[in-house]
Design an enzyme around this catalytic site. Structure first.
Site, PDB file in Angstrom:
ATOM      1  N   MET A   1      67.562  18.358  72.652  1.00 56.91           N
ATOM      2  CA  MET A   1      67.126  18.607  71.351  1.00 56.91           C
ATOM      3  C   MET A   1      67.482  19.779  70.658  1.00 56.91           C
ATOM      4  O   MET A   1      67.155  19.863  69.572  1.00 56.91           O
ATOM      5  CB  MET A   1      65.364  18.778  71.594  1.00 56.91           C
ATOM      6  CG  MET A   1      64.719  18.606  70.260  1.00 56.91           C
ATOM      7  SD  MET A   1      63.095  18.142  70.460  1.00 56.91           S
ATOM      8  CE  MET A   1      62.560  19.652  71.653  1.00 56.91           C
TER       9      MET A   1
ATOM     10  N   ASP B   1      58.540  20.055  82.145  1.00 56.57           N
ATOM     11  CA  ASP B   1      60.076  19.764  82.588  1.00 56.57           C
ATOM     12  C   ASP B   1      60.580  20.989  83.286  1.00 56.57           C
ATOM     13  O   ASP B   1      61.745  21.550  83.031  1.00 56.57           O
ATOM     14  CB  ASP B   1      60.912  19.704  81.206  1.00 56.57           C
ATOM     15  CG  ASP B   1      62.188  18.977  81.563  1.00 56.57           C
ATOM     16  OD1 ASP B   1      62.742  18.378  82.325  1.00 56.57           O
ATOM     17  OD2 ASP B   1      62.970  19.466  80.630  1.00 56.57           O
TER      18      ASP B   1
END
Length: 553
Positions: free
Chosen positions: A108, A219
């Protein structure tokens, strides 16, 4: 002039209409799955009996694809951005920042080492990918990451300085950490047990602080942990963070968030998983595992294969890979990696406390527990117990088949039938044929998991052993069914295996069958009647319970 349609034309039209109708049904089911609505296969089969055969083949695949597809939708979205990201030649000027070099990029964002001109300081500048061409959802997720990180003020978490837009491109600046990621460091040299524990302690404290602020990372992995030149760890990349106080809808139902080798089973389960503090604790254990072994707990040729390992398999004990690992640290790591969330540490603080105790050569909680808690774990369900819902109705039928076989066997015995071929044929060919039917029916319910194959092998072994019992009686000069109590012992052993793999409740069935073997020895004339009744109950009761769970009754 008109002509009547031929039979073949009518058949073709009917087939076309049939195909269109089943496609419509599948589309509606797919919408429900994507929306996260509960799907009960048996109810669907009853609702559309005309399509039952096709639905039994396709619906389980759709449910599995919901998990697999969720991950790949995310991966494809992320990987697609890498090629479309605007290239910037460094050094270059962008607003108040001079971009000096690219430090890295992910799904991202892209991170630059930059100099902020107005304050004359070096920063890490993260910009969204693919720049001004980013979708609204990507922009919202990027903003979400900045907000999650900005609310955290801890020396173990990389701080955010400011958030804004440059040339219609969202960005946020962070403290520049001079050092390397744990991933890069481990590729050069494994951590010793003590060094890994010290790093893990610092990370766990930071994660506990994050949880107290209502932020789940989701994450955590070696590439998101920076070690500075002083050896202190810093958590970065909150791109998948979740704030407990937020009602953001950014997380899509069924999408698997995180890196497969480091996510907890409940994350790997997509929409069917309950992600929480325990998920980050699992990831911390996976990071510790990597630091001392050089590999993650689970790794396969593809992301989906890795996810299936996370869901179904147990990790290889760290000391098998690296015998130099301290046994107590191994216990801490394996406690973090327990598949049932309630068997992990209750909080990151508990994990930190155990790591600190290990460093200080004090007793660790991972190696101890209250007797009642140990018994509860011993008798509780494992993460594999869910497969029993697929077997519920089948076990109910199996109990009746088994009872019938036992009654017929005992009737033949009381009728003084001493031809062993009749007995052997019933218990080999007869029950063997039922086993084949049982397995075929199970396959129609959907994909067969690895653990189910393990259970099937134990069951098949028991059938072979019982079938060989009759010729062995003959070779030993024993009367027909004189060794029948062994059948109870064999069946008890199979339930012991099931208790270890599926649920500790099956220890009750094992004990009951062992006791039945004794009763069979005491009452030899009615031994198979006795075994039939007890074994039928052992299968019917859990079968009924799990069938009710599946149907929601």
């Amino acid at each position: 002039m008109t002509t009547a349609n031929s039979p073949s034309d009518n058949d073709s039209d009917d087939s076309k209409e049939y195909d269109e109708n089943i496609v419509n049904v599948l589309e509606e089911l797919q919408k429900k799955i994507i929306a996260g609505q509960p799907i009960q296969p048996e109810t669907i089969y009853q609702q559309f009996p005309q399509f039952e055969q096709e639905l039994r083949e396709l619906l389980p695949v759709m449910l599995v694809a919901d998990v697999a597809g969720g991950y790949f939708r995310l991966v494809e979205c992320e990987e697609g951005t890498l090629d479309t990201a605007p290239a910037r030649t460094t050094p270059c000027r962008l607003g108040d920042f001079e971009l000096l070099e690219e430090l890295g990029r992910g799904g991202m964002g892209i991170v630059y080492r930059a100099n902020q001109q107005s304050l004359n300081r070096e920063v890490a500048l993260k910009m969204i990918l693919p720049g001004r061409f980013a979708s609204q959802e990507q922009r919202e997720r990027f903003q979400y990451e900045a907000e999650a990180a900005a609310k955290l003020d801890h020396n173990g978490i990389v701080p955010v300085y400011e958030v804004g837009e440059l040339e219609d491109c969202p960005y946020f600046s962070m403290k520049l950490i001079h050092g390397q990621t744990i991933k890069d460091l481990v590729q050069n040299e494994l951590y010793s047990s003590r060094d890994a524990a010290e790093i893990g302690l610092a990370i766990s404290r930071a994660v506990h602080y994050s949880h107290n602020q209502g932020v789940l990372h989701r994450d955590l992995k070696p590439s998101n942990l920076m070690i500075d030149h002083d050896g202190r760890p810093h958590i970065t990349d909150f791109g998948l963070a979740k704030q407990s106080t937020s009602d953001s809808g950014l997380t899509q139902t069924g999408v698997i968030l995180g890196t497969p080798s480091y996510i907890a089973p409940e994350q790997a389960a997509g929409s069917r998983g309950d992600v929480g503090i325990h998920s980050d604790i699992y990831s911390l254990g996976a990071i510790l595992y990597y630091m001392v072994t050089g590999r993650p707990p689970f790794q396969a040729a593809s992301a989906m294969d890795t996810i299936m390992l996370v869901l179904e398999q147990e990790p290889v004990a760290p000391r098998i890979i690296n015998p130099a690992i301290d046994r107590n640290l191994e216990m801490i790591i394996l406690k973090c990696l327990q598949k049932p969330a309630d068997l992990r540490y209750a909080s990151a603080r508990e994990l930190a406390d155990d790591l600190e105790a290990y460093i200080n050569h004090q007793p660790i909680k991972a190696s101890s527990g209250r007797f009642s808690h140990i018994i509860a774990r011993w008798l509780g369900e494992t993460h594999h117990a869910a497969v029993l819902q697929n077997w519920g109705l089948l076990w109910m039928w199996h109990s009746l088949v088994l009872l019938l076989a036992c009654v017929l066997t005992n009737v033949m015995f009381l009728a003084d039938i001493d031809n062993r071929l009749y007995y052997s044929g019933m218990w080999t060919f007869g029950l063997g044929a039922w086993a084949a039917v049982f397995w075929k029916l199970r396959q129609k319910l959907g994909p067969v998991l690895f653990v189910e194959r393990q259970i099937a092998h134990a069951w098949a072994a028991s059938l072979v052993a019982i079938g060989l019992l009759f010729p062995i009686e003959y070779l030993m000069g024993l009367e027909v069914l004189e060794a029948a109590p062994v059948i109870g012992l064999i069946s008890g052993m199979v339930f012991m295996v099931k208790a270890g793999i599926l649920t500790g409740k099956f220890y009750a069935q094992a004990i009951a069958l062992f006791a039945t073997a004794v009763g069979m020895a005491i009452f030899p004339k009615h031994s198979l009647f006795l075994f039939g009744v007890v074994s039928a109950i052992c299968f019917f009761v859990p079968g009924y319970q799990y069938h009710r769970q599946k149907t929601g009754a």
